[in-house]
Design a protein around this motif. Sequence first.
Motif, PDB file in Angstrom:
ATOM      1  N   ILE A  40       7.888   1.705  12.818  1.00  0.00           N
ATOM      2  CA  ILE A  40       6.739   0.928  13.252  1.00  0.00           C
ATOM      3  C   ILE A  40       5.772   1.905  13.896  1.00  0.00           C
ATOM      4  CG2 ILE A  40       5.897  -0.915  14.753  1.00  0.00           C
ATOM      5  CD1 ILE A  40       8.756  -2.118  14.612  1.00  0.00           C
ATOM      6  N   TRP A  41       4.553   1.971  13.363  1.00  0.00           N
ATOM      7  CA  TRP A  41       3.559   2.850  13.967  1.00  0.00           C
ATOM      8  C   TRP A  41       3.248   2.360  15.370  1.00  0.00           C
ATOM      9  CZ3 TRP A  41      -0.272   3.562   9.349  1.00  0.00           C
ATOM     10  CH2 TRP A  41       0.062   4.713   8.668  1.00  0.00           C
ATOM     11  N   SER A  42       3.223   3.287  16.318  1.00  0.00           N
ATOM     12  CA  SER A  42       2.977   2.920  17.712  1.00  0.00           C
ATOM     13  C   SER A  42       1.577   2.340  17.897  1.00  0.00           C
ATOM     14  CB  SER A  42       3.185   4.124  18.622  1.00  0.00           C
ATOM     15  OG  SER A  42       2.307   5.173  18.257  1.00  0.00           O
ATOM     16  N   GLN A  43       0.625   2.795  17.119  1.00  0.00           N
ATOM     17  CA  GLN A  43      -0.734   2.258  17.219  1.00  0.00           C
ATOM     18  C   GLN A  43      -0.914   1.181  16.158  1.00  0.00           C
ATOM     19  OE1 GLN A  43      -3.915   4.772  17.984  1.00  0.00           O
ATOM     20  NE2 GLN A  43      -2.826   5.506  19.773  1.00  0.00           N
ATOM     21  N   GLY A  44      -0.976  -0.053  16.575  1.00  0.00           N
ATOM     22  CA  GLY A  44      -1.210  -1.154  15.658  1.00  0.00           C
ATOM     23  C   GLY A  44       0.024  -1.931  15.261  1.00  0.00           C
ATOM     24  N   GLY A  45       1.219  -1.404  15.543  1.00  0.00           N
ATOM     25  CA  GLY A  45       2.444  -2.125  15.238  1.00  0.00           C
ATOM     26  C   GLY A  45       2.672  -2.374  13.756  1.00  0.00           C
ATOM     27  N   VAL A  46       2.214  -1.469  12.897  1.00  0.00           N
ATOM     28  CA  VAL A  46       2.342  -1.632  11.455  1.00  0.00           C
ATOM     29  C   VAL A  46       3.722  -1.159  10.993  1.00  0.00           C
ATOM     30  CG1 VAL A  46       1.422  -0.915   9.211  1.00  0.00           C
ATOM     31  CG2 VAL A  46      -0.131  -1.365  11.112  1.00  0.00           C
ATOM     32  N   LEU A  47       4.400  -2.003  10.226  1.00  0.00           N
ATOM     33  CA  LEU A  47       5.686  -1.665   9.640  1.00  0.00           C
ATOM     34  C   LEU A  47       5.460  -0.772   8.430  1.00  0.00           C
ATOM     35  CD1 LEU A  47       8.793  -2.247   9.460  1.00  0.00           C
ATOM     36  CD2 LEU A  47       8.171  -4.060   7.850  1.00  0.00           C
ATOM     37  N   LEU A  48       6.318   0.241   8.258  1.00  0.00           N
ATOM     38  CA  LEU A  48       6.209   1.108   7.097  1.00  0.00           C
ATOM     39  C   LEU A  48       7.561   1.691   6.728  1.00  0.00           C
ATOM     40  CD1 LEU A  48       6.064   4.545   7.847  1.00  0.00           C
ATOM     41  CD2 LEU A  48       4.406   3.460   9.351  1.00  0.00           C
ATOM     42  N   TYR A  49       7.656   2.075   5.472  1.00  0.00           N
ATOM     43  CA  TYR A  49       8.802   2.833   4.966  1.00  0.00           C
ATOM     44  C   TYR A  49       8.275   4.235   4.715  1.00  0.00           C
ATOM     45  CZ  TYR A  49      12.271   4.598   1.689  1.00  0.00           C
ATOM     46  OH  TYR A  49      13.219   5.373   1.067  1.00  0.00           O
ATOM     47  N   TYR A  77      12.371  -6.741   3.105  1.00  0.00           N
ATOM     48  CA  TYR A  77      11.216  -7.563   3.484  1.00  0.00           C
ATOM     49  C   TYR A  77      11.639  -8.916   4.058  1.00  0.00           C
ATOM     50  CZ  TYR A  77       6.573  -9.712   3.096  1.00  0.00           C
ATOM     51  OH  TYR A  77       5.376 -10.329   3.357  1.00  0.00           O
ATOM     52  N   PRO A  78      12.579  -9.631   3.419  1.00  0.00           N
ATOM     53  CA  PRO A  78      12.984 -10.927   3.983  1.00  0.00           C
ATOM     54  C   PRO A  78      13.570 -10.813   5.388  1.00  0.00           C
ATOM     55  CG  PRO A  78      13.728 -10.743   1.714  1.00  0.00           C
ATOM     56  CD  PRO A  78      13.228  -9.379   2.125  1.00  0.00           C
ATOM     57  N   ALA A  79      14.302  -9.758   5.671  1.00  0.00           N
ATOM     58  CA  ALA A  79      14.887  -9.594   7.005  1.00  0.00           C
ATOM     59  C   ALA A  79      13.783  -9.514   8.062  1.00  0.00           C
ATOM     60  CB  ALA A  79      15.773  -8.357   7.061  1.00  0.00           C
ATOM     61  N   PHE A  80      12.722  -8.774   7.767  1.00  0.00           N
ATOM     62  CA  PHE A  80      11.614  -8.683   8.720  1.00  0.00           C
ATOM     63  C   PHE A  80      10.937 -10.041   8.883  1.00  0.00           C
ATOM     64  CE2 PHE A  80      12.005  -4.182   7.525  1.00  0.00           C
ATOM     65  CZ  PHE A  80      12.115  -3.637   8.794  1.00  0.00           C
ATOM     66  N   GLN A  81      10.782 -10.773   7.796  1.00  0.00           N
ATOM     67  CA  GLN A  81      10.180 -12.099   7.883  1.00  0.00           C
ATOM     68  C   GLN A  81      11.049 -13.039   8.731  1.00  0.00           C
ATOM     69  OE1 GLN A  81       7.053 -12.888   6.758  1.00  0.00           O
ATOM     70  NE2 GLN A  81       6.984 -10.690   6.386  1.00  0.00           N
ATOM     71  N   PHE A  82      12.372 -12.960   8.540  1.00  0.00           N
ATOM     72  CA  PHE A  82      13.283 -13.805   9.327  1.00  0.00           C
ATOM     73  C   PHE A  82      13.175 -13.512  10.817  1.00  0.00           C
ATOM     74  CE2 PHE A  82      16.366 -14.078   5.489  1.00  0.00           C
ATOM     75  CZ  PHE A  82      15.750 -15.219   5.030  1.00  0.00           C
ATOM     76  N   VAL A  83      13.036 -12.245  11.178  1.00  0.00           N
ATOM     77  CA  VAL A  83      12.932 -11.872  12.604  1.00  0.00           C
ATOM     78  C   VAL A  83      11.549 -12.206  13.156  1.00  0.00           C
ATOM     79  CG1 VAL A  83      12.797  -9.886  14.177  1.00  0.00           C
ATOM     80  CG2 VAL A  83      14.739 -10.127  12.631  1.00  0.00           C
ATOM     81  N   LEU A  84      10.503 -11.832  12.418  1.00  0.00           N
ATOM     82  CA  LEU A  84       9.145 -11.976  12.946  1.00  0.00           C
ATOM     83  C   LEU A  84       8.630 -13.402  12.917  1.00  0.00           C
ATOM     84  CD1 LEU A  84       7.543  -8.772  11.403  1.00  0.00           C
ATOM     85  CD2 LEU A  84       8.416  -9.093  13.730  1.00  0.00           C
ATOM     86  N   TRP A  85       8.999 -14.179  11.908  1.00  0.00           N
ATOM     87  CA  TRP A  85       8.429 -15.510  11.765  1.00  0.00           C
ATOM     88  C   TRP A  85       9.472 -16.618  11.787  1.00  0.00           C
ATOM     89  CZ3 TRP A  85       4.219 -13.747  13.150  1.00  0.00           C
ATOM     90  CH2 TRP A  85       3.674 -12.593  12.614  1.00  0.00           C
ATOM     91  N   GLN A  99       0.878  -1.160   0.000  1.00  0.00           N
ATOM     92  CA  GLN A  99       0.000   0.000   0.000  1.00  0.00           C
ATOM     93  C   GLN A  99       0.919   1.214   0.000  1.00  0.00           C
ATOM     94  OE1 GLN A  99      -2.352   2.101   3.341  1.00  0.00           O
ATOM     95  NE2 GLN A  99      -3.654   0.423   2.653  1.00  0.00           N
ATOM     96  N   LEU A 100       0.701   2.123  -0.923  1.00  0.00           N
ATOM     97  CA  LEU A 100       1.508   3.332  -0.982  1.00  0.00           C
ATOM     98  C   LEU A 100       0.591   4.539  -0.809  1.00  0.00           C
ATOM     99  CD1 LEU A 100       4.682   3.893  -2.664  1.00  0.00           C
ATOM    100  CD2 LEU A 100       2.992   5.653  -3.146  1.00  0.00           C
ATOM    101  N   ARG A 101       0.942   5.389   0.137  1.00  0.00           N
ATOM    102  CA  ARG A 101       0.159   6.588   0.403  1.00  0.00           C
ATOM    103  C   ARG A 101       1.034   7.800   0.137  1.00  0.00           C
ATOM    104  NH1 ARG A 101      -4.213   4.602   3.099  1.00  0.00           N
ATOM    105  NH2 ARG A 101      -5.158   6.492   3.868  1.00  0.00           N
ATOM    106  N   GLY A 102       0.482   8.770  -0.540  1.00  0.00           N
ATOM    107  CA  GLY A 102       1.139  10.055  -0.735  1.00  0.00           C
ATOM    108  C   GLY A 102       0.344  11.114  -0.006  1.00  0.00           C
ATOM    109  N   GLU A 106       2.126  -4.469   4.656  1.00  0.00           N
ATOM    110  CA  GLU A 106       1.146  -5.330   5.316  1.00  0.00           C
ATOM    111  C   GLU A 106       1.803  -6.281   6.320  1.00  0.00           C
ATOM    112  OE1 GLU A 106      -2.246  -5.212   5.089  1.00  0.00           O
ATOM    113  OE2 GLU A 106      -2.093  -3.514   3.748  1.00  0.00           O
ATOM    114  N   VAL A 107       2.726  -5.742   7.093  1.00  0.00           N
ATOM    115  CA  VAL A 107       3.397  -6.513   8.143  1.00  0.00           C
ATOM    116  C   VAL A 107       3.072  -5.852   9.477  1.00  0.00           C
ATOM    117  CG1 VAL A 107       5.628  -7.170   9.115  1.00  0.00           C
ATOM    118  CG2 VAL A 107       5.274  -7.285   6.638  1.00  0.00           C
ATOM    119  N   ARG A 108       2.531  -6.628  10.385  1.00  0.00           N
ATOM    120  CA  ARG A 108       2.285  -6.152  11.749  1.00  0.00           C
ATOM    121  C   ARG A 108       3.303  -6.820  12.662  1.00  0.00           C
ATOM    122  NH1 ARG A 108      -2.078  -3.065  12.065  1.00  0.00           N
ATOM    123  NH2 ARG A 108      -3.750  -3.389  10.576  1.00  0.00           N
TER     124      ARG A 108
END
Length: 168
Positions: free
Chosen positions: A99-108, A140-148, A51-54, A70-72
């Motif tokens: 990481i957004w403090s509300q919801g733990g959503v990862l973002l760039y 993305y793979p680094a986050f997957q390796f840590v989270l899962w 998801q990209l927001r401007g 879409e990674v929490r």
Amino acid sequence: MDIGREPIEDAEGAAPVEMLAALFEAHGWPCEFVNDDEVCGEVPGSWTTYQLRGIWRREDRVLQLLCLPEVRVPDGKKRAAYELLALINEQLWLGHFDIWSQGGVLLYRHGLMVGDDGMLSLSAAQMAVESAVAECDRFYPAFQFVLWGDKNPRDALDAALVDAVGEA
């Protein structure tokens, strides 16, 4: 796709969210205006659709791009995720992960300063979107390796970067 706006005809530049919407439309990516200063769409990446927001801040002449994979981050993994963020952000020249403090959503997140005319060129919009997606794909793979995969942050980053180097 009907995004409810006039098509961009001036290749030199347009209002930032208008130019992003035109870029999305040119690629056939779905998007919609949230309001006059925000556009949201979906951009395909190598690992997932982002998801990209401007978001246009008129008073500062800054277009903020948010790319969300879409990674929490679960509460039990936040410490490791923040350590990984620090290691990743050291390597970035533009933008940063958060990481957004509300919801733990990862973002760039990346902010583009726009000139006094408040216009964004098509090439600048294209480069910004491509850069955001490339950085999300790269890490993305680094986050997957840590989270899962339960890897520690340093090992996860090393593994992700080695894998990225090995791709053709």
